[in-house]
Enzyme design. Structure first.
Site, PDB file in Angstrom:
ATOM      1  N   SER A 150       0.813  -1.218   0.000  1.00 44.36           N
ATOM      2  CA  SER A 150       0.000   0.000   0.000  1.00 44.36           C
ATOM      3  C   SER A 150       0.850   1.273   0.000  1.00 44.36           C
ATOM      4  CB  SER A 150      -0.957   0.009   1.198  1.00 44.36           C
ATOM      5  OG  SER A 150      -0.259   0.227   2.386  1.00 44.36           O
ATOM      6  N   LYS A 209      -0.026   4.496   6.787  1.00 43.84           N
ATOM      7  CA  LYS A 209      -0.695   5.311   5.768  1.00 43.84           C
ATOM      8  C   LYS A 209      -0.374   6.790   5.981  1.00 43.84           C
ATOM      9  CE  LYS A 209      -3.337   1.973   3.904  1.00 43.84           C
ATOM     10  NZ  LYS A 209      -2.490   0.910   4.476  1.00 43.84           N
TER      11      LYS A 209
END
Lengths: 210, 210
Positions: free
Chosen positions: A130, A169
């Site tokens: 990710s 993230k």
DNA sequence: CTACTGTATATATATACAGTAG
DNA sequence: CTACTGTATATATATACAGTAG
């Protein structure tokens, strides 16, 4: 040569580097004498004094093997700092509040230069892709600084309470919600209630093997 | 405690860490005795033998200060490797073919873990924000491995001959052309004739201060 | 002055040894 | 056995010193 060192002095420096790399403790004057084929311990002492004057080594008087190599600026060389590798990220393991309280899976060594005085750093192994656009790939190791809050756009390890999961993230608070943005153009953001997201740490460095 | 060490042994290990960090050479048995308030040198020797049996230290017999700390796997701890910082990138400085032949601006220290046996690494300081999406910002330091070729998509330092300039970009060969892709969504790619682009090195690591 | 030779020596240092206690 | 105390000692080690050579 332009560094103002004699052949013998450069030879002694080379030997010091090599001996310390091999033994992890400095050589005695006799070790240097033999290692550099020097006729007398006096000559070694004489040249060590010159090297000390030139700021290339540091010595403590009347202490055995008390020779420390300095860098080219005459400063102490940095040693490594040990950072615990606590576990995988993007897996169901909460990061403990006090990293010292758990047995780490492994120890990551960083130079003090990379740590720059930051305390209590910890490392996690990345799972998934990710963050691939940030050149952080599956299996890479990220170094984090413990933090409970973050500024918008900072990369954080966030604990998502109801999923029981930690994820790496970009962090964007948006009113009562938090947007957790992957750095992978093929993935969409995760939107969570602010109360469901706990910032655990802030990205400080990555270690990769491209 | 579950590590099988006595209070005294843990105290000695702590003292070893601290003494070596401070002096860059190991303590003598008398240093340990005083530093840990131990009644006799025999007790220090006794506990050092136990620590050696447990694989936490390594000693050389009849050599002063010959104590080396090992890591938790009983392996030698890694020392740092010195990598030359050769100059800024995205400025008009060609990277020399033999990094050893120029005086570096500075020395960057990496752990052997980060270097993983790669040879002749060199460091450059990034100018500009063309790699910001890869978390490589203006002023960051990148570590490169010398290479004359690269695979598509690898991040390389490329020498653009007619501009007399080195730049850090993603590398995509496209027929007789080469596309050098910034990692910044606000910037377009650079297209150059393949003959006008010389790959100088391949990105291995970055050092950042977030 | 610098750069050694060759020798001597005080001491820093690791280690042995005879016990003791649980 | 483990975990010490207390002392002794051989030697590893840094360093001093009187010269010598250019």
């Amino acid at each position: 040569m332009s560094d103002g060192l004699s052949e013998k002095q450069r030879d002694i420096l080379r030997f010091l580097e090599q001996f310390i790399a091999e033994h992890d403790y400095p050589p005695s004057i006799r070790d240097i004498q033999q290692g550099c084929s020097i006729s007398s311990t006096s000559v070694v002492d004489y040249n060590l004094k010159r090297l000390e004057e030139k700021g290339l080594i540091r010595r403590d008087r009347e202490v055995s093997r008390a020779i420390e190599l300095l860098n080219r600026q005459g400063e102490r060389r940095r040693r490594t700092v040990q950072v615990p590798l606590l576990g995988p990220i993007a897996a169901g393991i909460p990061i403990p509040t006090h990293p010292d309280s758990v047995a780490p899976l492994d120890i990551i060594e960083l130079t003090e230069e990379q740590v720059r005085g930051k305390a209590n750093l910890f490392a996690l192994r990345v799972q998934g892709t990710s963050m691939i656009d940030a050149l952080i790939n599956d299996g890479d190791i990220v170094i984090l600084e413990p933090r409970q809050t973050a500024d918008p756009g900072e990369v954080v390890a966030a604990w998502i309470v109801d999923r029981g999961e930690t994820t790496l993230k970009k962090y964007y608070p948006e009113g009562r919600k938090v947007r957790l943005q992957p750095m992978n153009s093929t993935m969409g953001p995760i939107m969570e209630d602010a109360s469901n997201v706990q910032v655990q740490g802030r990205l400080v460095a990555t270690i990769r093997s491209f």
